[in-house]
Design an enzyme around this catalytic site. Structure first.
Site, PDB file in Angstrom:
ATOM      1  CG  LEU A 128       2.847   3.898   4.241  1.00 23.85           C
ATOM      2  CD1 LEU A 128       2.489   5.253   3.697  1.00 23.85           C
ATOM      3  CD2 LEU A 128       4.034   3.307   3.513  1.00 23.85           C
TER       4      LEU A 128
ATOM      5  CD  GLU B 239     -12.534  -9.535  -8.329  1.00 18.41           C
ATOM      6  OE1 GLU B 239     -12.132  -9.655  -9.517  1.00 18.41           O
ATOM      7  OE2 GLU B 239     -13.623  -9.955  -7.932  1.00 18.41           O
TER       8      GLU B 239
ATOM      9  CG  HIS C  62      -5.770  -2.823   7.652  1.00 18.33           C
ATOM     10  ND1 HIS C  62      -6.983  -3.470   7.655  1.00 18.33           N
ATOM     11  CD2 HIS C  62      -6.039  -1.547   7.260  1.00 18.33           C
ATOM     12  CE1 HIS C  62      -7.941  -2.647   7.283  1.00 18.33           C
ATOM     13  NE2 HIS C  62      -7.398  -1.461   7.042  1.00 18.33           N
TER      14      HIS C  62
ATOM     15  CG  HIS D 126      -6.677  -0.435   2.622  1.00 15.09           C
ATOM     16  ND1 HIS D 126      -7.857  -0.035   2.037  1.00 15.09           N
ATOM     17  CD2 HIS D 126      -6.937  -0.577   3.941  1.00 15.09           C
ATOM     18  CE1 HIS D 126      -8.802   0.060   2.961  1.00 15.09           C
ATOM     19  NE2 HIS D 126      -8.271  -0.271   4.128  1.00 15.09           N
TER      20      HIS D 126
ATOM     21  N   GLY E 167      -0.687  -1.170  12.662  1.00 13.57           N
ATOM     22  CA  GLY E 167      -2.084  -0.845  12.911  1.00 13.57           C
ATOM     23  C   GLY E 167      -2.910  -2.106  12.810  1.00 13.57           C
TER      24      GLY E 167
END
Length: 290
Positions: A116, A94, A121, A58, A119
């Protein structure tokens, strides 16, 4: 002006053609000889390069997060020597995922989200970034729920001071709050609940999922609900891949012990490779049925 000799031109063309043919034969012969060992036995053809594995984190402003996912990447490399393993972030750190994919060019890659549950993302951000890249990609399933994830949660709880063996006091008064990031997607909440049930089966005590944002209950609310049921030895299990703001906030709400994030535990590295292998098997099945 001297006229060209047709016979001479034909001879030159014939010699050029013959030289080209001999060069072609020599090249093919050299290729075949490379497949033959000095003993005269045919060498096996070199195995094709597997798709690159891209860990998708993330991202966090906490500097510990980048160190943690880097350590997990290194552990995956140790478990699977020869497999190209890269790292890309959705935001904040990065390399960003689009940059990692651009560096791969048109090479095949399997993206393994270090997330985990399902969702936004997993369903939108990562597939859209993959589709916009030149690389030939496939997105693997998120890491949870899975027994290997529960192995890591259990190990982190033991490190924090959870009793290694079931005892009467813990069975009667103990409980765990499984702290996760939270999402408005019902599939994400369902995945967290499934992980909580697996962990409860492992520990033999109640495990309640709770969230840092976007969903309820909060960790504090879950702790109070357990206390109302006579559970006053409550630990917080950190269902976060790496340290960050949400993981820190949830740990601070623990009335007893708080486990560290999942990090670069060996079971996490094995789970990453399992998701990679599953995605690669689906790709091969799709090609076979095409």
């Amino acid at each position: 002006m001297t006229a060209s000799n047709p016979l001479s031109d034909e001879s030159t063309l014939h010699l050029d053609s013959t030289a080209h043919l001999m060069n072609s034969i020599s090249s093919r012969l050299a290729d075949r000889l490379r497949l033959v060992s000095p003993s005269g036995r045919r060498r096996p053809a070199p195995a094709p390069m597997p798709p690159a594995l891209v860990l998708v984190a993330h991202g966090s402003r906490d500097p510990r997060a980048l160190r943690t996912v880097g350590a997990l990447r290194d552990r995956v490399r140790e478990l699977r020597p020869g497999l190209p393993v890269h790292l890309g972030h959705i935001e904040l750190n990065e390399p960003l995922l689009p940059d990692t994919l651009a560096a791969l060019g048109a090479a095949p890659a399997i993206l393994v989200p270090l997330l985990l549950g399902r969702g936004y993302h997993v369903k939108r951000d990562i597939p859209e970034m993959a589709a916009a890249s030149p690389a030939r990609t496939r997105v693997a399933a998120p890491l949870g729920p899975h027994p290997l994830l529960v192995d890591t949660l259990h190990a982190r709880l033991l490190e924090a001071g959870w009793p290694p063996a079931r005892d009467a006091v813990t069975h009667r008064t103990g409980a765990v709050v499984l702290a996760a990031a939270g999402s408005r997607d019902p599939d994400s909440a369902d995945d967290t609940r499934r992980t909580a049930r697996l962990l409860a089966d492992r520990l033999g005590v109640p495990v309640i999922p709770a969230y840092a944002s976007a969903a309820t209950p909060t960790v504090g609310t879950a702790v109070r609900a357990l206390a109302a049921r006579g559970r006053d030895r409550v630990a917080v299990a950190s269902c976060f891949t790496a340290p960050g703001r949400f993981a820190t906030q949830c740990a601070q709400a623990a009335p007893w012990i708080a486990a560290a994030p999942l990090g670069a535990h060996e079971a996490m590295a094995r789970l990453v490779l399992l998701r990679y292998d599953q995605a690669q098997a689906r790709t091969e099945a799709d090609l076979a049925s095409a």
